[in-house]
Design a protein around this motif. Sequence first.
Motif, PDB file in Angstrom:
ATOM      1  N   GLY A   1    -118.377  -2.096  53.689  1.00 12.78           N
ATOM      2  CA  GLY A   1    -117.067  -1.473  53.831  1.00 12.78           C
ATOM      3  C   GLY A   1    -116.026  -2.572  53.915  1.00 12.78           C
ATOM      4  N   ASN A   2    -115.190  -2.506  54.941  1.00 11.93           N
ATOM      5  CA  ASN A   2    -114.177  -3.559  55.096  1.00 11.93           C
ATOM      6  C   ASN A   2    -114.487  -4.491  56.262  1.00 11.93           C
ATOM      7  OD1 ASN A   2    -113.687  -1.854  57.218  1.00 11.93           O
ATOM      8  ND2 ASN A   2    -111.489  -1.650  56.873  1.00 11.93           N
ATOM      9  N   LYS A   3    -115.736  -4.535  56.679  1.00 10.53           N
ATOM     10  CA  LYS A   3    -116.149  -5.348  57.822  1.00 10.53           C
ATOM     11  C   LYS A   3    -117.069  -6.484  57.370  1.00 10.53           C
ATOM     12  CE  LYS A   3    -114.163  -2.540  60.801  1.00 10.53           C
ATOM     13  NZ  LYS A   3    -112.930  -2.940  61.531  1.00 10.53           N
ATOM     14  N   ILE A   4    -116.833  -7.673  57.920  1.00  8.76           N
ATOM     15  CA  ILE A   4    -117.753  -8.796  57.694  1.00  8.76           C
ATOM     16  C   ILE A   4    -118.948  -8.622  58.619  1.00  8.76           C
ATOM     17  CG2 ILE A   4    -118.058 -11.284  57.905  1.00  8.76           C
ATOM     18  CD1 ILE A   4    -115.117 -11.618  57.214  1.00  8.76           C
ATOM     19  N   THR A   5    -120.144  -8.593  58.039  1.00  6.02           N
ATOM     20  CA  THR A   5    -121.357  -8.405  58.832  1.00  6.02           C
ATOM     21  C   THR A   5    -122.218  -9.658  58.906  1.00  6.02           C
ATOM     22  OG1 THR A   5    -122.581  -7.553  56.921  1.00  6.02           O
ATOM     23  CG2 THR A   5    -121.405  -5.944  58.299  1.00  6.02           C
ATOM     24  N   ASP A   6    -121.936 -10.649  58.060  1.00  5.63           N
ATOM     25  CA  ASP A   6    -122.750 -11.865  58.080  1.00  5.63           C
ATOM     26  C   ASP A   6    -122.029 -12.980  57.341  1.00  5.63           C
ATOM     27  OD1 ASP A   6    -125.029 -13.435  58.646  1.00  5.63           O
ATOM     28  OD2 ASP A   6    -125.853 -13.054  56.657  1.00  5.63           O
TER      29      ASP A   6
END
Length: 298
Positions: free
Chosen positions: A141-146
């Motif tokens: 989505g619009n989130k940095i996860t790594d």
Amino acid sequence: MQKYYIDLGSSTIKVYGYEKELTLLEENSIYFKNDFEPERGISDTNLNELCAYFEKIKEKYNLRYENTYIYVTGIFRNLINDRKVELMRLFNDKFDLHFNIISHGIENYYLGKAMQNDYNNKKVLIINMGGKTTELVTFVGNKITDTKNLKVGVADLLNAFPKVNEPSSEATVEEMDDFVAEKLKNLTLDTDYDCAIFTGGEERFELLTNFNLVQNTLFNDNIHKYMVSLEDYISGTEKVFYDITLEELYDLMPSNPKWMDGARAGAIIPLTLFKKAKINWIIPSDLNLINGVINDLD
């Protein structure tokens, strides 16, 4: 007031102007990796070329401390502290400018800002490659996860395979891919990405060399118009290696032909990552950390 943002990496200097929108004004390639030593610094030849280039652009654009922001990455991070201080003093004294070496973490932050988007809720791998390092950022989505920082870049391949830049490459795509795969054998990547975005001038390059680009149907951000399948990315890379001479590549970018010295080698690290992550669609992008710097102002 017009402001200037300069991206100074291991091999390329990009000069941007910004007032209402960000514009790439010019770029220049200098191979700072050549004869580089952390204890000694960049070579005298490269230092003289760097200073001559800044003398030119300082006069050309009237660069001043209050209107110019320099972001230094790549090989300059490897300098011992005394050499870093020397470069900062040189730029302060000679140009009245600040030589700002940023950390990998800050570069990742700005890369995330540059690429921030909802991507139609897709899972996206961002690949930002330089001369000595490669940064990976995952968006869901619009989130940095790594985020991941790899200590491998174009310079490593140019050093290992100098014949890649014969008129027609005498190094093969396969052997260079195997070389990178061995370097990254301990890297773990997810294999459920919807696509990868390859940044830093890749859209411009793929348009110039006629990769088989198709309309981006995965998301619409009014920036990334094209995508290319993994199969066509490999075909386009093979064409650049074997069918387009280095001189012809130079002719495609007359304002900075030396940039093309890294074009063939620069295709390999992303290719290895695409295959490792089982990515089928690649989005070429011209965004980089300076776009993130500007987005962070908002």
